[in-house]
Design a protein around this motif. Structure first.
Motif, PDB file in Angstrom:
ATOM      1  N   ILE A  65       0.312   7.031  -9.548  1.00  0.00           N
ATOM      2  CA  ILE A  65       1.265   7.072  -8.438  1.00  0.00           C
ATOM      3  C   ILE A  65       2.668   7.371  -8.932  1.00  0.00           C
ATOM      4  N   ILE A  66       3.076   6.729  -9.996  1.00  0.00           N
ATOM      5  CA  ILE A  66       4.423   6.968 -10.552  1.00  0.00           C
ATOM      6  C   ILE A  66       4.558   8.411 -11.011  1.00  0.00           C
ATOM      7  N   GLU A  67       3.600   8.910 -11.758  1.00  0.00           N
ATOM      8  CA  GLU A  67       3.656  10.298 -12.228  1.00  0.00           C
ATOM      9  C   GLU A  67       3.733  11.271 -11.054  1.00  0.00           C
ATOM     10  N   ARG A  68       2.873  11.078 -10.064  1.00  0.00           N
ATOM     11  CA  ARG A  68       2.823  11.999  -8.931  1.00  0.00           C
ATOM     12  C   ARG A  68       4.138  12.001  -8.164  1.00  0.00           C
ATOM     13  N   LEU A  69       4.693  10.815  -7.904  1.00  0.00           N
ATOM     14  CA  LEU A  69       5.925  10.766  -7.116  1.00  0.00           C
ATOM     15  C   LEU A  69       7.136  11.232  -7.913  1.00  0.00           C
ATOM     16  N   LEU A  70       7.149  11.015  -9.212  1.00  0.00           N
ATOM     17  CA  LEU A  70       8.244  11.563 -10.029  1.00  0.00           C
ATOM     18  C   LEU A  70       8.193  13.089 -10.027  1.00  0.00           C
ATOM     19  N   ASN A  71       6.996  13.643 -10.106  1.00  0.00           N
ATOM     20  CA  ASN A  71       6.830  15.101 -10.132  1.00  0.00           C
ATOM     21  C   ASN A  71       7.029  15.758  -8.766  1.00  0.00           C
ATOM     22  N   GLU A  72       6.453  15.174  -7.739  1.00  0.00           N
ATOM     23  CA  GLU A  72       6.367  15.839  -6.444  1.00  0.00           C
ATOM     24  C   GLU A  72       7.196  15.206  -5.336  1.00  0.00           C
ATOM     25  N   GLY A  73       7.644  13.984  -5.550  1.00  0.00           N
ATOM     26  CA  GLY A  73       8.266  13.214  -4.488  1.00  0.00           C
ATOM     27  C   GLY A  73       9.628  13.710  -4.031  1.00  0.00           C
ATOM     28  N   ASP A  74      10.077  13.104  -2.947  1.00  0.00           N
ATOM     29  CA  ASP A  74      11.397  13.405  -2.398  1.00  0.00           C
ATOM     30  C   ASP A  74      12.228  12.120  -2.421  1.00  0.00           C
ATOM     31  N   HIS A  75      13.385  12.152  -1.803  1.00  0.00           N
ATOM     32  CA  HIS A  75      14.284  11.000  -1.811  1.00  0.00           C
ATOM     33  C   HIS A  75      13.613   9.756  -1.227  1.00  0.00           C
ATOM     34  N   HIS A  76      12.908   9.930  -0.141  1.00  0.00           N
ATOM     35  CA  HIS A  76      12.224   8.817   0.524  1.00  0.00           C
ATOM     36  C   HIS A  76      11.151   8.193  -0.381  1.00  0.00           C
ATOM     37  N   THR A  77      10.328   9.020  -1.016  1.00  0.00           N
ATOM     38  CA  THR A  77       9.264   8.503  -1.875  1.00  0.00           C
ATOM     39  C   THR A  77       9.831   7.839  -3.124  1.00  0.00           C
ATOM     40  N   LEU A  78      10.912   8.397  -3.664  1.00  0.00           N
ATOM     41  CA  LEU A  78      11.523   7.784  -4.850  1.00  0.00           C
ATOM     42  C   LEU A  78      12.127   6.426  -4.519  1.00  0.00           C
ATOM     43  N   HIS A  79      12.677   6.302  -3.321  1.00  0.00           N
ATOM     44  CA  HIS A  79      13.207   5.009  -2.889  1.00  0.00           C
ATOM     45  C   HIS A  79      12.081   3.973  -2.866  1.00  0.00           C
ATOM     46  N   ARG A 100       0.851  -1.194   0.000  1.00  0.00           N
ATOM     47  CA  ARG A 100       0.000   0.000   0.000  1.00  0.00           C
ATOM     48  C   ARG A 100       0.887   1.244   0.000  1.00  0.00           C
ATOM     49  N   VAL A 101       0.336   2.337  -0.470  1.00  0.00           N
ATOM     50  CA  VAL A 101       1.054   3.605  -0.433  1.00  0.00           C
ATOM     51  C   VAL A 101       1.193   4.005   1.031  1.00  0.00           C
ATOM     52  N   PRO A 102       2.410   4.270   1.484  1.00  0.00           N
ATOM     53  CA  PRO A 102       2.612   4.616   2.898  1.00  0.00           C
ATOM     54  C   PRO A 102       1.816   5.860   3.320  1.00  0.00           C
ATOM     55  N   VAL A 103       1.321   5.840   4.536  1.00  0.00           N
ATOM     56  CA  VAL A 103       0.522   6.942   5.072  1.00  0.00           C
ATOM     57  C   VAL A 103       1.302   8.257   5.059  1.00  0.00           C
ATOM     58  N   ASP A 104       2.601   8.206   5.279  1.00  0.00           N
ATOM     59  CA  ASP A 104       3.377   9.456   5.301  1.00  0.00           C
ATOM     60  C   ASP A 104       3.536  10.077   3.918  1.00  0.00           C
ATOM     61  N   PHE A 105       2.995   9.442   2.873  1.00  0.00           N
ATOM     62  CA  PHE A 105       3.016  10.023   1.524  1.00  0.00           C
ATOM     63  C   PHE A 105       1.785  10.898   1.277  1.00  0.00           C
ATOM     64  N   SER A 106       0.903  11.000   2.255  1.00  0.00           N
ATOM     65  CA  SER A 106      -0.345  11.748   2.054  1.00  0.00           C
ATOM     66  C   SER A 106      -0.138  13.186   1.567  1.00  0.00           C
ATOM     67  N   PRO A 107       0.922  13.910   1.956  1.00  0.00           N
ATOM     68  CA  PRO A 107       1.093  15.258   1.401  1.00  0.00           C
ATOM     69  C   PRO A 107       1.278  15.268  -0.125  1.00  0.00           C
ATOM     70  N   PHE A 108       1.735  14.170  -0.678  1.00  0.00           N
ATOM     71  CA  PHE A 108       1.932  14.086  -2.132  1.00  0.00           C
ATOM     72  C   PHE A 108       0.638  13.707  -2.856  1.00  0.00           C
ATOM     73  N   PHE A 109      -0.334  13.228  -2.104  1.00  0.00           N
ATOM     74  CA  PHE A 109      -1.614  12.816  -2.673  1.00  0.00           C
ATOM     75  C   PHE A 109      -2.746  13.570  -1.980  1.00  0.00           C
ATOM     76  N   TRP A 110      -2.606  14.889  -1.916  1.00  0.00           N
ATOM     77  CA  TRP A 110      -3.534  15.756  -1.205  1.00  0.00           C
ATOM     78  C   TRP A 110      -4.935  15.718  -1.812  1.00  0.00           C
ATOM     79  N   ASP A 111      -5.066  15.335  -3.067  1.00  0.00           N
ATOM     80  CA  ASP A 111      -6.338  15.426  -3.774  1.00  0.00           C
ATOM     81  C   ASP A 111      -7.098  14.100  -3.863  1.00  0.00           C
TER      82      ASP A 111
END
Length: 100
Positions: A32-46, A6-17
């Motif tokens: 999910i891939i598009e959003r994290l490539l655009n908005e993500g950080d090191h942790h989300t990309l990992h 599942r998408v980790p709960v701490d990723f919620s700021p990247f999926f605000w909508d």
């Protein structure tokens, strides 16, 4: 594809909508891939690279029209792609001389 979590709960700021609990990584992989490539950080990309295959991420990069210009400029270097191979660099429906 590796075991999908599942998408980790701490990723919620990247999926605000969207409701995070409604996101299914298998069904909504492109989003999910598009959003994290655009908005993500090191942790989300990992997490992204552990969750999805390189081929699936590359395919999204090549076919997406939802990548920001900054994102679209970075990832071709990582995946050794040319602009011509990326849909986001395709021609626009509006030509500059038709703007006014």
């Amino acid at each position: 594809m590796p075991d999908i979590q599942r998408v980790p709960v701490d990723f919620s700021p990247f999926f605000w909508d969207v409701h995070l609990e409604d996101l299914d990584p298998a069904i909504h992989s492109r989003f999910i891939i598009e959003r994290l490539l655009n908005e993500g950080d090191h942790h989300t990309l990992h997490w992204l690279f552990k969750t999805y295959s390189m081929d699936e991420i590359r395919h999204v990069i090549q076919t997406s029209r939802n990548l920001s210009r900054k994102t679209a400029r970075y990832w071709p270097y990582y995946f050794n792609l040319k602009e011509e191979e990326m849909r986001c660099f395709g021609t626009s429906l509006i030509k500059p001389d038709n703007l006014f």
